[in-house]
Design an enzyme around this catalytic site. Structure first.
Site, PDB file in Angstrom:
ATOM      1  N   SER A  26       0.839  -1.208   0.000  1.00  0.00           N
ATOM      2  CA  SER A  26       0.000   0.000   0.000  1.00  0.00           C
ATOM      3  C   SER A  26       0.876   1.262   0.000  1.00  0.00           C
ATOM      4  O   SER A  26       0.506   2.273  -0.602  1.00  0.00           O
ATOM      5  CB  SER A  26      -0.970   0.000   1.186  1.00  0.00           C
ATOM      6  OG  SER A  26      -0.295   0.147   2.408  1.00  0.00           O
ATOM      7  N   ARG A  55      22.607 -14.065   4.877  1.00  0.00           N
ATOM      8  CA  ARG A  55      22.115 -12.704   4.611  1.00  0.00           C
ATOM      9  C   ARG A  55      23.035 -11.997   3.621  1.00  0.00           C
ATOM     10  O   ARG A  55      22.574 -11.230   2.772  1.00  0.00           O
ATOM     11  CB  ARG A  55      22.037 -11.902   5.909  1.00  0.00           C
ATOM     12  CG  ARG A  55      20.919 -12.345   6.808  1.00  0.00           C
ATOM     13  CD  ARG A  55      20.792 -11.439   8.026  1.00  0.00           C
ATOM     14  NE  ARG A  55      19.875 -12.047   8.981  1.00  0.00           N
ATOM     15  CZ  ARG A  55      18.566 -11.779   9.033  1.00  0.00           C
ATOM     16  NH1 ARG A  55      18.018 -10.898   8.219  1.00  0.00           N
ATOM     17  NH2 ARG A  55      17.795 -12.384   9.911  1.00  0.00           N
ATOM     18  N   MET A  92      10.856  -6.569   4.868  1.00  0.00           N
ATOM     19  CA  MET A  92      10.945  -7.221   6.184  1.00  0.00           C
ATOM     20  C   MET A  92      12.254  -7.964   6.449  1.00  0.00           C
ATOM     21  O   MET A  92      12.329  -8.721   7.414  1.00  0.00           O
ATOM     22  CB  MET A  92       9.763  -8.185   6.346  1.00  0.00           C
ATOM     23  CG  MET A  92       8.399  -7.506   6.369  1.00  0.00           C
ATOM     24  SD  MET A  92       8.236  -6.185   7.612  1.00  0.00           S
ATOM     25  CE  MET A  92       8.338  -7.160   9.102  1.00  0.00           C
ATOM     26  N   ILE A 109      16.227  -7.714   7.498  1.00  0.00           N
ATOM     27  CA  ILE A 109      17.289  -6.847   7.997  1.00  0.00           C
ATOM     28  C   ILE A 109      18.456  -6.864   7.001  1.00  0.00           C
ATOM     29  O   ILE A 109      18.872  -7.934   6.536  1.00  0.00           O
ATOM     30  CB  ILE A 109      17.744  -7.310   9.397  1.00  0.00           C
ATOM     31  CG1 ILE A 109      16.581  -7.152  10.380  1.00  0.00           C
ATOM     32  CG2 ILE A 109      18.971  -6.532   9.858  1.00  0.00           C
ATOM     33  CD1 ILE A 109      16.836  -7.772  11.747  1.00  0.00           C
ATOM     34  N   ASN A 118      13.513   4.291   5.038  1.00  0.00           N
ATOM     35  CA  ASN A 118      12.553   3.300   5.526  1.00  0.00           C
ATOM     36  C   ASN A 118      11.394   4.030   6.178  1.00  0.00           C
ATOM     37  O   ASN A 118      11.557   5.133   6.702  1.00  0.00           O
ATOM     38  CB  ASN A 118      13.229   2.390   6.558  1.00  0.00           C
ATOM     39  CG  ASN A 118      12.259   1.373   7.156  1.00  0.00           C
ATOM     40  OD1 ASN A 118      11.468   0.750   6.422  1.00  0.00           O
ATOM     41  ND2 ASN A 118      12.302   1.191   8.467  1.00  0.00           N
ATOM     42  N   HIS A 144       8.869   3.279   9.305  1.00  0.00           N
ATOM     43  CA  HIS A 144       8.714   2.372  10.438  1.00  0.00           C
ATOM     44  C   HIS A 144       7.437   2.744  11.182  1.00  0.00           C
ATOM     45  O   HIS A 144       7.207   3.926  11.453  1.00  0.00           O
ATOM     46  CB  HIS A 144       9.928   2.490  11.368  1.00  0.00           C
ATOM     47  CG  HIS A 144       9.835   1.565  12.529  1.00  0.00           C
ATOM     48  ND1 HIS A 144      10.009   0.212  12.410  1.00  0.00           N
ATOM     49  CD2 HIS A 144       9.549   1.785  13.826  1.00  0.00           C
ATOM     50  CE1 HIS A 144       9.841  -0.360  13.595  1.00  0.00           C
ATOM     51  NE2 HIS A 144       9.560   0.577  14.465  1.00  0.00           N
ATOM     52  N   LEU A 188      19.473  -1.054  13.442  1.00  0.00           N
ATOM     53  CA  LEU A 188      18.093  -1.356  13.057  1.00  0.00           C
ATOM     54  C   LEU A 188      17.120  -0.285  13.562  1.00  0.00           C
ATOM     55  O   LEU A 188      17.015  -0.059  14.771  1.00  0.00           O
ATOM     56  CB  LEU A 188      17.703  -2.729  13.619  1.00  0.00           C
ATOM     57  CG  LEU A 188      16.348  -3.253  13.169  1.00  0.00           C
ATOM     58  CD1 LEU A 188      16.333  -3.526  11.678  1.00  0.00           C
ATOM     59  CD2 LEU A 188      15.977  -4.497  13.946  1.00  0.00           C
ATOM     60  N   GLN A 244      -1.437   3.391   8.867  1.00  0.00           N
ATOM     61  CA  GLN A 244      -1.073   3.257   7.439  1.00  0.00           C
ATOM     62  C   GLN A 244      -1.644   4.389   6.597  1.00  0.00           C
ATOM     63  O   GLN A 244      -0.990   4.843   5.655  1.00  0.00           O
ATOM     64  CB  GLN A 244      -1.536   1.908   6.894  1.00  0.00           C
ATOM     65  CG  GLN A 244      -0.583   0.800   7.310  1.00  0.00           C
ATOM     66  CD  GLN A 244      -0.550  -0.349   6.321  1.00  0.00           C
ATOM     67  OE1 GLN A 244      -1.136  -0.286   5.245  1.00  0.00           O
ATOM     68  NE2 GLN A 244       0.135  -1.408   6.689  1.00  0.00           N
ATOM     69  N   GLU A 275       0.756   6.966   6.820  1.00  0.00           N
ATOM     70  CA  GLU A 275       2.005   6.587   6.152  1.00  0.00           C
ATOM     71  C   GLU A 275       1.970   7.004   4.679  1.00  0.00           C
ATOM     72  O   GLU A 275       2.984   7.416   4.116  1.00  0.00           O
ATOM     73  CB  GLU A 275       2.234   5.071   6.232  1.00  0.00           C
ATOM     74  CG  GLU A 275       2.538   4.561   7.630  1.00  0.00           C
ATOM     75  CD  GLU A 275       2.914   3.086   7.637  1.00  0.00           C
ATOM     76  OE1 GLU A 275       3.210   2.518   6.577  1.00  0.00           O
ATOM     77  OE2 GLU A 275       2.898   2.495   8.734  1.00  0.00           O
TER      78      GLU A 275
END
Ligand code: NHR
Ligand code: GAR
Length: 213
Positions: A12, A64, A89, A91, A106, A108, A143, A170, A173
């Site tokens: 979204s 990773r 999602m 790291i 980002n 958050h 993080l 949201q 957001e």
């Protein structure tokens, strides 16, 4: 300016970027959308907008580091100027962050520095907070600890569940994130050491408040 948008879910926030780019509110081009999940709903949103997509499934990599190296290789031909984490999602390793240092944002779903990490809405409810929100920040190795750029507050209402609160957050957001990206695209926003600068001036340590800009 060319954007790469990284997603893991419904997308979204990606949609708000697609819509703002289409109507000229964000003078940028989404060059590519990358998902670590083949089933992410945001991939269909990208297809519908004729944006190239990449799937780099983290489960296919041993580490990773190998996953991040594969993402870097896949993104390289698109030469993004700005990388947008939009519900992404996984790291990221220091190598990935170094490749896009100062051009990686980002969103958050909390009022940082409160509640870095996961399950932010449940944690805000459990703490009895009266408000929640979302924060756009530059991504660093720490993080959810990179310098905040812009935040929006959202009231917590009696009877809220994590889901009802998430839905309310949201909506904000979708205004917040393109606004922060607009500053970057217009050359007004930069990362300087451990501070975010807007028009050459340090932003407050918690970022600017969307309701007062
Ligand atoms: N990477 C770095 N280095 N720094 C940040 O600030 C990052 C990042 C990668 C993602 C988004 C972040 C959020 O907004 C983000 C910020 C995933 C996790 C997580 O624990 C935590 C924070 C965020 C995103 N992920 C698990 C992992 O093992 C996997 C969870 C899952 O797959 O559902 O990577 O909240
Ligand atoms: C957003 O609420 C975003 O803040 C959050 O995930 C949602 C993604 O929704 N991000 C994180 O939790 C990062 N760990 P979307 O896929 O519909 O944009």
């Amino acid at each position: 300016m060319k954007l790469a948008v990284l997603i893991s879910g419904s997308g979204s926030n990606l949609q708000s970027f697609i819509d703002d780019c289409a109507r000229g509110a964000l003078p940028a081009e989404i060059a590519v959308v990358l998902s670590n999940k083949p089933e992410a709903g945001g991939l269909a949103r990208a297809h519908a907008a004729n944006i190239p997509t990449l799937v780099v499934d983290h489960r296919e990599f041993e580490s990773r580091e190998a996953f991040d190296a594969a993402m870097l290789e896949a993104l390289a031909p698109f030469a993004p100027d700005l990388v947008i984490l939009a519900g992404f999602m996984r790291i990221l390793t220091p190598d990935f962050i170094a490749a896009f240092r100062s051009r990686l944002l980002n969103i958050h779903p909390s009022l940082l520095p409160k509640y870095p990490g996961l399950k932010t809405h449940q944690r805000a409810l459990d703490a009895g907070d009266s408000e929640a929100g979302a924060t756009v920040h530059f991504v660093t190795e720490e993080l959810d600890g990179g310098p905040p750029v812009l935040f929006a507050r959202v009231p917590i209402e009696a009877g809220d569940s994590a889901d009802t609160l998430a839905a309310r957050v949201q909506l904000r957001e979708h205004q917040l994130y393109p606004q922060a990206a607009r500053w970057f695209v217009e050359g007004r926003l930069e990362l300087c050491g451990d501070r975010a600068l807007l028009d050459g001036e340090a932003l407050p340590a918690s970022g600017a408040d969307l309701d007062t800009i």
